[in-house]
Design an enzyme around this catalytic site. Structure first.
Site, short mmCIF file in Angstrom:
data_model
loop_
_atom_site.label_atom_id
_atom_site.label_comp_id
_atom_site.label_asym_id
_atom_site.label_seq_id
_atom_site.Cartn_x
_atom_site.Cartn_y
_atom_site.Cartn_z
N HIS A 1 12.37 111.53 48.84
CA HIS A 1 12.40 110.30 49.63
C HIS A 1 11.38 109.33 49.02
CE1 HIS A 1 11.57 107.82 53.25
NE2 HIS A 1 12.72 108.27 53.74
N LYS B 1 11.62 113.02 64.16
CA LYS B 1 12.80 113.69 63.61
C LYS B 1 12.99 115.06 64.26
CE LYS B 1 12.39 111.41 59.12
NZ LYS B 1 13.52 110.48 59.11
N CYS C 1 16.79 105.89 51.38
CA CYS C 1 15.43 105.88 50.79
C CYS C 1 15.31 106.90 49.66
CB CYS C 1 14.35 106.14 51.84
SG CYS C 1 14.20 104.82 53.03
#
Ligand SMILES: Cc1ncc(COP(=O)(O)O)c(C=O)c1O
Length: 418
Positions: A135, A238, A376
Site C-alpha cells: 500500500h 478495518k 493505493c
C-alpha cells in the site's frame, strides 16, 4: 486456486450471520432503492451497535482528558482508555502493554517507525526492503526516509498470481538490509504472505521486520510473539472499530532505543528550557491528547471479534470468497487479479472492455458497494499493466445471497459490452 477452495470447504466453521447482521445498523437500509450489500470492507468495515454505544456512552458519561486529572471522570476515561491497551495486548499476544502504542492509523504507525527507527538506525548506504504489493502508506514513508538518509529502497517482485517471489527476496537480503516492511495480507489482491518465514529470513541477516497488519488484524490470527516480528501496525476502522485509531506494536528493546516521534504534552517526564527528559513507554510515543473516545470504543470492536473468534470469522469469509470466485469466474470477460493459494476475502477483478469505475457505478445503482481504482497500490497496478480493479471484500456480516446479487449484476453489466 482449486486446492484452496477444497481446503476451505473441509474446514468450514459456521457462524450465525443472521444474528451478526442485527448488530450492524448501517446494513439495514436501501441504497438507490435496493437493499445495501456492503462489499467495501477492505477500505473500512461497518461498526456494530456495541461500538456505537460505547462512543455515545463515553461522550454522555465519561468525557474527560486522560492521565492527568484528579477527578472521577478523568480516572474513568483513563481506565477505559488503558483497558483498550490491555485488550490490544491480549489480541496480538504482545509481551507487555508498554509495547502497544496508539496512533491514528496504520499510516501514522508506519510513519512513526520510518521517522523514529529511521533516525536511529538507518544510515547512508543501508537498505530497506518492501514488496511490489505494498500500500502507498508502506512505500512513501520509506522513500522519504531513504531520501533523507541516502539509503536504498529495494522491492521484492511477485508472481502473476499475486504471490511473493521468495527466492528473489532471499537474494535481496544482505548485511546491508536494516529493515524489511511487508504487508501480511494485500488489500488489492488478498494474498496472504508467508510472513513468519520472511521474518526468519530477515532476522538471519540482523534486519528488523515490520508487518503491515491492516488487512490481517480482523481476519487472521496475528500473534506477535509467534511471528517474532519487530513491529506490527494496524487500524481499528478495518476491524469493526472507529476511524482515527491505529496501533503500533514494537519490541520493547527497540522502542526504548528509538527517539520520540512528536514532541508535546504526555510524552515528557520533565520539561526545562535547557533540556527535556522523556516519558516511559508507551507514552513517549503518544504526544498530545489522543483520540480518547475512539480508543475506548475500539475495545468493543476487539470484544466483538473475540466473541466469534478469528478462526470462525476467517472460515466464513473464505467460504464467501470461494463461493464468489466460483460464480464470477463463469462471467464472460471476468478477469481475476490475485489468485494466490492463500488469501483473505478480497475478490479483485476487471470486466473486459469496461472501466472499473463504470462497473462500480453500475453496481452502486443496484445497492452494491465495492471499491474501484488502484486501491493505493499504484506500483502494483502498473506491474499488472492495468489502471485499477473492481474490489469486493467480504466481512463477517456478508452473505451468499448478497454475493448472488453481485454475480447477477455483473452478468448484466458484462453483457452490455462483451
Ligand atoms: C494494506 C494496507 N496498509 C495500510 C493501509 C493504510 O491504513 P490507514 O488508512 O487506516 O492508515 C491500508 C488501508 O487501506 C491497507 O489496506
Amino acid at each position: 486456486m482449486s486446492d484452496w477452495v477444497e481446503v476451505i470447504d473441509k474446514n468450514r466453521k459456521e457462524i450465525d450471520v443472521k444474528q451478526i447482521r442485527k448488530d450492524f445498523p448501517v446494513l439495514h437500509q436501501e441504497v438507490n432503492g435496493k437493499p445495501l450489500a456492503y462489499f467495501d470492507n477492505a477500505a473500512t468495515t461497518q461498526k456494530p451497535a456495541q461500538v456505537i454505544a460505547a462512543l455515545e456512552h463515553y461522550y454522555k458519561k465519561d468525557n474527560s482528558n486522560i492521565h492527568r486529572g484528579a477527578h472521577t471522570l478523568a480516572s474513568r476515561a483513563t481506565e477505559n482508555f488503558e483497558n483498550t491497551r490491555s485488550s490490544v495486548k491480549e489480541f496480538i499476544n504482545a509481551p507487555s502493554r508498554e509495547e502497544v502504542i496508539f496512533t491514528k492509523g496504520t499510516t501514522e504507525a508506519i510513519n512513526l517507525v520510518a521517522s523514529s527507527f529511521g533516525e536511529r538506525y538507518i544510515h547512508e548506504g543501508d537498505e530497506i526492503i518492501i514488496s511490489t504489493m505494498e500500500h502507498h502508506s508502506n512505500i512513501v514513508p520509506w522513500q522519504l526516509l531513504c531520501e533523507r538518509r541516502k539509503a536504498i529502497l529495494k522491492v521484492i517482485p511477485i508472481f502473476k498470481n499475486g504471490e511473493m517471489d521468495l527466492e528473489a527476496y532471499k537474494k535481496l537480503l544482505s548485511s546491508k538490509t536494516k529493515l524489511v516492511s511487508v504487508v501480511h495480507a494485500s488489500n488489492a489482491l488478498g494474498t496472504v504472505n508467508p510472513i513468519r518465514e520472511m521474518i526468519d529470513l530477515a532476522h538471519n541477516f540482523g534486519a528488523r521486520f515490520l508487518v503491515d497488519g491492516a488487512q490481517s488484524a480482523a481476519h487472521l490470527p496475528v500473534d506477535v510473539q509467534a511471528l517474532d516480528c519487530d513491529f506490527l501496525v494496524f487500524s481499528a476502522h478495518k476491524m469493526y472499530g472507529p476511524t482515527g485509531v491505529g496501533v503500533l506494536y514494537g519490541k520493547r528493546s527497540l522502542l526504548e532505543e528509538m527517539p520520540p516521534y512528536q514532541g508535546g504534552g504526555e510524552m515528557i517526564s520533565e520539561v526545562r528550557f535547557e533540556k527535556t527528559s522523556f516519558n516511559e513507554l508507551p507514552y513517549k510515543f503518544e504526544a498530545g491528547t489522543p483520540n480518547i473516545a475512539d480508543v475506548v470504543a475500539f475495545d468493543q470492536a476487539i470484544s466483538y471479534i473475540n466473541r466469534y473468534g478469528k478462526d470462525k470469522i476467517h472460515s466464513h469469509e473464505s467460504a464467501l470468497l470461494a463461493y464468489a470466485f466460483q460464480k464470477c469466474v463463469s462471467i464472460r470477460g471476468f478477469e481475476p487479479i490475485g489468485t494466490a493459494n492463500e488469501k483473505v476475502s478480497v475478490l479483485s477483478f476487471n470486466l473486459k472492455n469496461i472501466h472499473p469505475f463504470d462497473v462500480g457505478m453500475m453496481l452502486d445503482a443496484s445497492g452494491i458497494a465495492v471499491r474501484t481504482g488502484h486501491h493505493c497500490t499504484q506500483p502494483l497496478m502498473n506491474w499488472y499493466g492495468i489502471e485499477g480493479t473492481v474490489r469486493a471484500s467480504f466481512a463477517v456480516y456478508n452473505t451468499t445471497e448478497e454475493i448472488d446479487r453481485l454475480y447477477e449484476s455483473l452478468v448484466r453489466i458484462s453483457k452490455r459490452k462483451n
